[in-house]
Each structure stands twice: as C-alpha cells, then as structure tokens.
Scaffold this motif. Structure first.
Motif, PDB file in Angstrom:
ATOM      1  N   VAL A 277      33.972  40.536 -72.198  1.00 31.45           N
ATOM      2  CA  VAL A 277      32.653  40.595 -71.577  1.00 31.45           C
ATOM      3  C   VAL A 277      32.494  39.522 -70.506  1.00 31.45           C
ATOM      4  O   VAL A 277      31.475  39.481 -69.819  1.00 31.45           O
ATOM      5  N   GLY A 278      33.480  38.660 -70.347  1.00 30.60           N
ATOM      6  CA  GLY A 278      33.425  37.598 -69.342  1.00 30.60           C
ATOM      7  C   GLY A 278      33.364  36.227 -69.983  1.00 30.60           C
ATOM      8  O   GLY A 278      32.780  36.054 -71.058  1.00 30.60           O
ATOM      9  N   LEU A 279      33.957  35.249 -69.329  1.00 23.97           N
ATOM     10  CA  LEU A 279      34.004  33.890 -69.855  1.00 23.97           C
ATOM     11  C   LEU A 279      32.590  33.335 -70.039  1.00 23.97           C
ATOM     12  O   LEU A 279      31.779  33.366 -69.112  1.00 23.97           O
ATOM     13  N   GLY A 280      32.291  32.870 -71.227  1.00 20.92           N
ATOM     14  CA  GLY A 280      30.976  32.315 -71.533  1.00 20.92           C
ATOM     15  C   GLY A 280      29.930  33.333 -71.913  1.00 20.92           C
ATOM     16  O   GLY A 280      28.800  32.959 -72.237  1.00 20.92           O
ATOM     17  N   GLN A 281      30.282  34.629 -71.894  1.00 23.26           N
ATOM     18  CA  GLN A 281      29.290  35.679 -72.139  1.00 23.26           C
ATOM     19  C   GLN A 281      29.292  36.205 -73.571  1.00 23.26           C
ATOM     20  O   GLN A 281      28.613  37.190 -73.864  1.00 23.26           O
ATOM     21  N   SER A 282      30.045  35.583 -74.455  1.00 23.77           N
ATOM     22  CA  SER A 282      30.085  36.039 -75.851  1.00 23.77           C
ATOM     23  C   SER A 282      28.692  35.990 -76.463  1.00 23.77           C
ATOM     24  O   SER A 282      27.941  35.029 -76.271  1.00 23.77           O
ATOM     25  N   SER A 283      28.335  37.023 -77.205  1.00 25.06           N
ATOM     26  CA  SER A 283      27.039  37.050 -77.879  1.00 25.06           C
ATOM     27  C   SER A 283      27.152  36.656 -79.349  1.00 25.06           C
ATOM     28  O   SER A 283      26.177  36.196 -79.952  1.00 25.06           O
ATOM     29  N   LEU A 284      28.345  36.809 -79.937  1.00 29.26           N
ATOM     30  CA  LEU A 284      28.515  36.505 -81.360  1.00 29.26           C
ATOM     31  C   LEU A 284      28.503  35.007 -81.633  1.00 29.26           C
ATOM     32  O   LEU A 284      28.317  34.588 -82.777  1.00 29.26           O
ATOM     33  N   LYS A 285      28.703  34.195 -80.590  1.00 30.31           N
ATOM     34  CA  LYS A 285      28.675  32.740 -80.786  1.00 30.31           C
ATOM     35  C   LYS A 285      27.256  32.213 -80.989  1.00 30.31           C
ATOM     36  O   LYS A 285      27.070  31.051 -81.336  1.00 30.31           O
ATOM     37  N   TRP A 286      26.248  33.059 -80.796  1.00 37.20           N
ATOM     38  CA  TRP A 286      24.850  32.648 -80.960  1.00 37.20           C
ATOM     39  C   TRP A 286      24.486  32.626 -82.447  1.00 37.20           C
ATOM     40  O   TRP A 286      23.575  33.317 -82.906  1.00 37.20           O
ATOM     41  N   ASN A 287      25.251  31.878 -83.211  1.00 39.20           N
ATOM     42  CA  ASN A 287      25.029  31.686 -84.651  1.00 39.20           C
ATOM     43  C   ASN A 287      25.229  32.959 -85.476  1.00 39.20           C
ATOM     44  O   ASN A 287      24.770  33.024 -86.624  1.00 39.20           O
ATOM     45  N   TRP A 288      25.886  33.959 -84.909  1.00 38.99           N
ATOM     46  CA  TRP A 288      26.199  35.160 -85.692  1.00 38.99           C
ATOM     47  C   TRP A 288      27.519  35.003 -86.435  1.00 38.99           C
ATOM     48  O   TRP A 288      27.641  35.445 -87.577  1.00 38.99           O
ATOM     49  N   LEU A 289      28.489  34.393 -85.785  1.00 31.47           N
ATOM     50  CA  LEU A 289      29.819  34.243 -86.386  1.00 31.47           C
ATOM     51  C   LEU A 289      29.995  32.816 -86.890  1.00 31.47           C
ATOM     52  O   LEU A 289      30.019  31.874 -86.094  1.00 31.47           O
ATOM     53  N   PRO A 290      30.112  32.626 -88.219  1.00 28.02           N
ATOM     54  CA  PRO A 290      30.305  31.270 -88.748  1.00 28.02           C
ATOM     55  C   PRO A 290      31.625  30.665 -88.259  1.00 28.02           C
ATOM     56  O   PRO A 290      32.622  31.367 -88.097  1.00 28.02           O
ATOM     57  N   GLU A 291      31.609  29.376 -88.041  1.00 28.92           N
ATOM     58  CA  GLU A 291      32.799  28.623 -87.602  1.00 28.92           C
ATOM     59  C   GLU A 291      33.394  29.231 -86.326  1.00 28.92           C
ATOM     60  O   GLU A 291      34.620  29.333 -86.184  1.00 28.92           O
ATOM     61  N   ALA A 292      32.519  29.602 -85.404  1.00 28.62           N
ATOM     62  CA  ALA A 292      32.980  30.269 -84.178  1.00 28.62           C
ATOM     63  C   ALA A 292      33.792  29.352 -83.281  1.00 28.62           C
ATOM     64  O   ALA A 292      34.582  29.818 -82.465  1.00 28.62           O
ATOM     65  N   HIS A 293      33.597  28.033 -83.419  1.00 26.44           N
ATOM     66  CA  HIS A 293      34.272  27.115 -82.511  1.00 26.44           C
ATOM     67  C   HIS A 293      35.579  26.560 -83.082  1.00 26.44           C
ATOM     68  O   HIS A 293      36.286  25.836 -82.391  1.00 26.44           O
ATOM     69  N   ASN A 294      35.921  26.881 -84.342  1.00 28.55           N
ATOM     70  CA  ASN A 294      37.203  26.399 -84.875  1.00 28.55           C
ATOM     71  C   ASN A 294      37.975  27.507 -85.575  1.00 28.55           C
ATOM     72  O   ASN A 294      38.820  28.146 -84.962  1.00 28.55           O
ATOM     73  N   ASP A 295      37.693  27.772 -86.849  1.00 24.71           N
ATOM     74  CA  ASP A 295      38.501  28.744 -87.591  1.00 24.71           C
ATOM     75  C   ASP A 295      38.535  30.118 -86.944  1.00 24.71           C
ATOM     76  O   ASP A 295      39.556  30.801 -86.950  1.00 24.71           O
ATOM     77  N   PHE A 296      37.399  30.554 -86.363  1.00 25.32           N
ATOM     78  CA  PHE A 296      37.317  31.924 -85.851  1.00 25.32           C
ATOM     79  C   PHE A 296      37.152  31.952 -84.343  1.00 25.32           C
ATOM     80  O   PHE A 296      36.594  32.907 -83.793  1.00 25.32           O
ATOM     81  N   ILE A 297      37.657  30.938 -83.665  1.00 27.61           N
ATOM     82  CA  ILE A 297      37.521  30.920 -82.203  1.00 27.61           C
ATOM     83  C   ILE A 297      38.337  32.042 -81.572  1.00 27.61           C
ATOM     84  O   ILE A 297      38.038  32.484 -80.463  1.00 27.61           O
ATOM     85  N   PHE A 298      39.363  32.534 -82.293  1.00 29.20           N
ATOM     86  CA  PHE A 298      40.130  33.667 -81.754  1.00 29.20           C
ATOM     87  C   PHE A 298      39.219  34.850 -81.452  1.00 29.20           C
ATOM     88  O   PHE A 298      39.393  35.547 -80.452  1.00 29.20           O
ATOM     89  N   ALA A 299      38.246  35.092 -82.341  1.00 30.26           N
ATOM     90  CA  ALA A 299      37.337  36.223 -82.130  1.00 30.26           C
ATOM     91  C   ALA A 299      36.494  36.020 -80.880  1.00 30.26           C
ATOM     92  O   ALA A 299      36.234  36.969 -80.123  1.00 30.26           O
ATOM     93  N   ILE A 300      36.073  34.772 -80.614  1.00 31.64           N
ATOM     94  CA  ILE A 300      35.288  34.476 -79.408  1.00 31.64           C
ATOM     95  C   ILE A 300      36.176  34.637 -78.164  1.00 31.64           C
ATOM     96  O   ILE A 300      35.735  35.163 -77.133  1.00 31.64           O
ATOM     97  N   VAL A 301      37.414  34.192 -78.241  1.00 32.55           N
ATOM     98  CA  VAL A 301      38.364  34.375 -77.132  1.00 32.55           C
ATOM     99  C   VAL A 301      38.534  35.855 -76.852  1.00 32.55           C
ATOM    100  O   VAL A 301      38.531  36.311 -75.695  1.00 32.55           O
ATOM    101  N   ALA A 302      38.701  36.664 -77.914  1.00 31.55           N
ATOM    102  CA  ALA A 302      38.897  38.103 -77.726  1.00 31.55           C
ATOM    103  C   ALA A 302      37.652  38.747 -77.132  1.00 31.55           C
ATOM    104  O   ALA A 302      37.761  39.643 -76.280  1.00 31.55           O
ATOM    105  N   GLU A 303      36.468  38.292 -77.548  1.00 34.15           N
ATOM    106  CA  GLU A 303      35.244  38.888 -76.987  1.00 34.15           C
ATOM    107  C   GLU A 303      35.068  38.527 -75.510  1.00 34.15           C
ATOM    108  O   GLU A 303      34.716  39.347 -74.691  1.00 34.15           O
TER     109      GLU A 303
END
Length: 303
Positions: A277-303
């Motif tokens: 969706v574009g760099l910085g445009q992830s919507s799941l990082k808005w407190n939807w995905l727990p541990e979005a900045h460490n354990d599950f950052i792969f999902a944010i990268v993929a989004e």
C-alpha cells in the motif's frame, strides 16, 4: 561478466559485500521501525520519532563497536572466546535458577538482582543473557572450527567439543525462549556451512534439531501450571494455530487463544497484496497488530 568476476576476485571483495549488505539491512530496519512505530509513538508521547531515535542510538553504538573490533587481531577474539562463553553459561544458569524459584516459590530475585521474563535486571540495568550467548557462541565456535581445519569432515571432530556446548546452550535457552534458541541454531548451521562441513552432515543435524524442538514444545506443554510461559501450552497452541488456522470470524466469535495476532498479520499481508500500500501507509500498525514493531514487523513490511 569478466569485469564483475575481476571485482569479486579482489582480496577484500567479500569484506565490502558484507559491509554493504549490513549497511543496507540497517537502513531498511531503521526505516521500517519508524514506519511501524511513528503513529503509536505520536499518539502516546507526541513524538513520532521516539522509537527511531532510540534504535538509531543503538545503531551508532553498534557501528562504533564494529569499527573498534574490526581492528583487533584474531588472537584477541580467540583469547576472549572461552571467558565469554563461560560468562554466557553462568548468566543463563542464573536466569534459569531465578525463573525456577519464581515458579516454585514465587521469588524471582536475589538481593538487588531479579529476573524479568527473559532478562536479568540489576537496578536500572537490564540484560538478556541470550544476547551474550549469541556473541560468545560465534566467537568460541569460530575458534574451534578454525583450529580443527580440514578434519571437520569427521563426526568425531564435530562432536567434541562443539556439540555438547551447543546442546547445553540449547537446553538453557530453549525451555524459556524457543525463538532465541532457533537463532542460536541458525548461527551454528551458518558457521558450519561457512567452515566447509560436508552437506550430508546437515541432514543429520536437521533431524536432531527438529527432534529437539519437538521435545522443547512437549516439555513446555507438560509444564502447565508451573508458572512458566508454557503454562498455557503457549508453544503448542501457536504451532497448532499455524498448522490449522481458523477463519477470522471463528477466531473473534469464539475468542480463541493464540489466533488474534495471526489473523491480524494475515490481514496485513493480504491488504498489501503484491506491491504493497506504500511506505508508511500500513493501517494494521494503528494498534491492530500486537508487537507490530518487533516480532511481527514482517507483516507490516509485507503490507
């Protein structure tokens, strides 16, 4: 192609390739940490770059340590390898002792020293013993492999003293922290590969590693009620949830354990599609995905 082969044949080619790879990974990592944390940091503290600044400070410290260490002779690392390994094992034993005391008696401290999940804390200073173990294992294993040289093709040479020490670290780390144990396993496999160990050895190592992981998962499950992370079959639940994931509707309606984070990560990856969706445009990082900045950052990268 001839020019490329000429560049790669230079004595320091691998060194510069390593530097450029690490530099690129560091840049991507800092960028994605900022992308995954900016919204939450701004909402909580008014500073969108708080986590980025913290990680950048650690990066600068790491670069400085690298600059100093690369100028040390090999004999320095050889001399440090055994004491570092001894310190790592002692810290892991102490952490496991405190964790066991917490499970049995509800006491997780000895004087000012206390155990907090996977770390040891002394006042404001906190340290994860497994991070010391990673560093020590690399130094010590490199020393052993370099010393053995061409005889590494024989099982007997690998079995002494490398495998007993690696097995001890896996036991000390694996029961409380399976993820870090897998990192240690990857380090060992990578070093054996770089040292030129024959390919057929890795088939046996893979079988042993999978059996060990299975035993650790079973041990955590049997430890239910002991007060450890395995008390709620945490590892087994995560594994079975990954092998047979429920639908999002089933997950939320039945409030199944261990599936919320999995479902949100799948939403993130699916939302990104092939091109994101574009760099910085992830919507799941808005407190939807727990541990979005460490354990599950792969999902944010993929989004």
């Amino acid at each position: 192609m001839a020019a490329l082969r000429g560049l790669l044949a230079r004595p320091l080619a691998s060194y510069y390739l390593l530097l450029s790879s690490v530099g690129l990974l560091l840049l991507i990592g800092l960028t994605m940490v900022f992308s995954a944390t900016s919204v939450k940091d701004f909402a909580e503290g008014g500073d969108a770059s708080a986590s980025l600044t913290k990680q950048a400070v650690f990066a600068v410290i790491g670069i400085g340590a690298f600059w100093a260490c690369q100028r040390l002779p090999a004999r320095t690392f050889r001399a440090v390898s055994r004491p570092a390994l001894g310190v790592a094992v002692a810290l892991l034993l102490l952490l496991n002792l405190l964790v066991a005391m917490g499970s049995l008696f509800g006491v997780t401290s000895i004087g000012p020293l206390r155990a907090e999940l996977l770390s040891l804390s002394l006042g404001p200073i906190s340290l994860q013993p497994v991070e010391v173990a990673k560093f020590a294992l690399v130094l010590w294993a490199a020393h052993v492999l370099a010393r053995k040289g061409a005889v590494l093709g024989w099982w007997k040479e690998l079995a002494t003293p490398l495998f007993p020490v690696v097995g001890l670290l896996f036991v000390l780390v694996g029961y409380n922290d399976l993820g870090s144990m897998l990192c240690l396993l990857a380090l060992v496999v990578g070093m054996l590969w770089a040292a030129g160990v024959r390919t057929r050895v890795f088939a046996a190592l893979t079988a042993i590693g999978l059996a060990g992981i299975g035993l650790l998962v079973a041990a955590a499950s049997l430890g239910a009620g002991s007060g450890s992370r395995g008390a709620d079959n945490y590892r087994l639940g995560r594994l079975t949830m990954w092998l047979d994931p429920p639908s999002p509707r089933t997950c939320f309606e039945q409030e199944l354990p261990n599936c919320y984070q999995l479902v949100q990560a799948r939403y993130a990856i699916g939302n990104g599609g092939w091109f994101g969706v574009g760099l910085g445009q992830s919507s799941l990082k808005w407190n939807w995905l727990p541990e979005a900045h460490n354990d599950f950052i792969f999902a944010i990268v993929a989004e």
